[in-house]
Design a protein around this motif. Structure first.
Motif, short mmCIF file in Angstrom:
data_model
loop_
_atom_site.label_atom_id
_atom_site.label_comp_id
_atom_site.label_asym_id
_atom_site.label_seq_id
_atom_site.Cartn_x
_atom_site.Cartn_y
_atom_site.Cartn_z
N ASP A 41 -0.93 -3.98 -10.99
CA ASP A 41 -1.29 -3.18 -9.82
C ASP A 41 -0.45 -3.57 -8.61
O ASP A 41 0.02 -2.70 -7.86
N ASP A 83 2.37 -1.20 -6.54
CA ASP A 83 2.40 -0.93 -5.10
C ASP A 83 3.80 -1.16 -4.53
O ASP A 83 4.32 -0.33 -3.77
N GLU A 96 6.94 1.83 -3.26
CA GLU A 96 7.62 1.88 -1.97
C GLU A 96 9.13 1.74 -2.12
O GLU A 96 9.90 2.35 -1.38
N LEU A 107 4.16 -0.98 3.30
CA LEU A 107 3.79 -1.91 2.24
C LEU A 107 2.97 -3.10 2.74
O LEU A 107 2.08 -3.58 2.02
N THR A 108 3.21 -3.55 3.96
CA THR A 108 2.53 -4.76 4.47
C THR A 108 1.01 -4.67 4.38
O THR A 108 0.36 -5.58 3.83
N LYS A 168 -0.88 -2.91 2.45
CA LYS A 168 -1.31 -2.87 1.05
C LYS A 168 -1.29 -4.27 0.44
O LYS A 168 -2.22 -4.65 -0.28
N LEU A 169 -0.25 -5.03 0.74
CA LEU A 169 -0.14 -6.38 0.20
C LEU A 169 -1.19 -7.29 0.83
O LEU A 169 -1.78 -8.14 0.14
N ALA A 178 -4.09 -6.37 1.94
CA ALA A 178 -5.39 -5.99 1.38
C ALA A 178 -5.61 -6.61 0.01
O ALA A 178 -6.74 -6.90 -0.38
N ARG A 179 -4.52 -6.81 -0.72
CA ARG A 179 -4.62 -7.44 -2.05
C ARG A 179 -4.58 -8.97 -1.97
O ARG A 179 -4.64 -9.65 -2.99
#
Length: 390
Positions: free
Chosen positions: A50, A54, A58, A76-77, A79-80, A82-83
């Motif tokens: 996953d 992501d 991008e 992208l920042t 999303k990363l 959040a993970r």
């Protein structure tokens, strides 16, 4: 400070190259080595599919739509983050079991991911165009960004002009390292005469042995080329990515197969290749990326039967029959694991081990092998996939 301009991406070849890549998960940048990057998208320490999806999405958008570094990072920042893949963290190294403090996402890492993927995609797409125009433009010229920030070796290579088929380009086709901004120019003799250029001698610097501490692989590395970059990103087809077979004593016979598979030689090996959907000699030569049961991409091509000298190895009838069984093990294993083994020269090498009731197949970075019968002494290693896992 102004950003270094990226090469103009070919809107067809660069996109096609990137989209054709498989996936590889690696803890360290050395886990996926040189030509493996040509067929697999990877980000060190991005240890889930996953997360890789992501990041890849991008990068794909950046190549396809011309997204800038700022747009790439802005999208992208969050999303990363959040993970939880941001800043420094403790992670277990799957190879050693050691817990380490590692750097995950950061502005600097995003820039490296962005620039490396765009530059290599451009270079790979450009190489395809170079090959198509080789009959009318048979020469290639090395171009260095001469702004005082270039590596001294790359500065020295500026203006090197050689035939496209010169083996110098196997290791010096750009980029030649992290952040390398060099490029190439394709020309013919009329263009050279107009500019006063002539064919040069290939300039080389001293080499040293470089040991990949993750895999144990030893390669010759020329000064000026970064570790892991001594390959031609556009000249790394599936055949070139496949490890050479390691055959036991008595596996050879007198009926040598041709360097390029003939129809007759393909017939002897048909059972192996057709198991992966490669139903013709041409398909086996071109190869394909096959994802194993755990999602790991493996290049399947005629190169799996090619020795270090570039020739298809001579295989006995017994070994040819065993190849069909090896395909069954790869396609339907009971378990898949990582195993450290010791080579004849004492080096430790990491292999991906596929086990079934029929036998065992090991896939390494530089070789592969198969074993049928008793698996006594062949451990399962660090198992990462079971057939009955839910």
């Amino acid at each position: 400070m102004a950003e270094d301009p990226l090469p103009r991406l070919d809107p067809v070849q660069a996109i096609a190259y990137f989209k054709s890549k498989g996936w590889e998960i690696g803890f360290d940048w050395q886990d996926i080595w040189q030509e493996e990057h040509a067929r697999a998208f990877t980000v060190a320490k991005a240890m889930s599919r996953d997360l890789l999806e992501d990041i890849r999405a991008e990068v794909d958008r950046a190549i396809s739509d011309g997204t800038t570094l700022q747009q790439f990072s802005k999208a992208l920042t969050p999303k990363l983050q959040a993970r939880g893949w941001w800043g420094k963290a403790l992670m277990d190294d799957p190879a050693s079991g050691e817990t380490k403090v590692v750097q995950l996402g950061s502005p600097a890492r995003l820039r490296t991911i962005y620039e490396t993927n765009l530059r290599t995609s451009y270079a790979a797409g450009k190489w395809q165009r170079i090959q198509r125009a080789k009959r009318t433009l048979p020469y290639l010229r090395y171009i260095c960004m001469m702004d005082g920030r270039e590596r001294p070796e790359h500065h020295s290579w500026h203006g090197t002009l050689l035939l496209i088929d010169n083996p110098w380009w196997d290791t010096h086709y750009t980029p030649c390292g992290w952040g390398c901004r060099c490029d190439t120019q394709q020309v013919n003799e009329r263009m050279m005469a107009r500019r006063g250029w002539t064919v040069t001698e290939p300039r080389r610097f001293p080499e040293r042995d470089y040991v990949n501490k993750r895999t144990g692989e030893v390669t010759k590395l020329e000064r000026g080329i970064d570790p892991g970059w001594a390959y031609n990103v556009g000249k790394a087809p599936l055949d070139g990515l496949t490890p050479a077979p390691r055959l036991g004593k008595g596996s050879y016979d007198d009926g040598a197969l041709q360097a390029m598979l003939s129809d007759a030689s393909f017939g002897r090996l048909r059972g192996f290749f057709t198991a992966f959907g490669l139903d013709t000699r041409e398909a086996a030569t071109a190869g394909k990326v096959w994802n194993d049961a755990a999602g790991w991409p493996v290049p399947i091509a005629a190169g799996l039967l090619r020795g270090a000298d570039g020739q298809i190895v001579s295989i006995s009838d017994t070994a040819a029959r065993e190849l069909t069984d090896a395909a069954k093990v790869l396609l339907d294993p009971k378990s898949i694991g990582w195993v450290w083994i010791k080579g004849d020269d004492g080096r430790a090498m990491l292999v991906r081990r596929y086990r079934s009731d029929a036998g065992v197949v090991d896939m390494g970075g530089s070789f592969w092998r198969w074993h049928f019968g008793s698996a006594r002494g062949l451990t399962a290693g660090h198992v990462i996939w079971y057939a009955n896992a839910t």
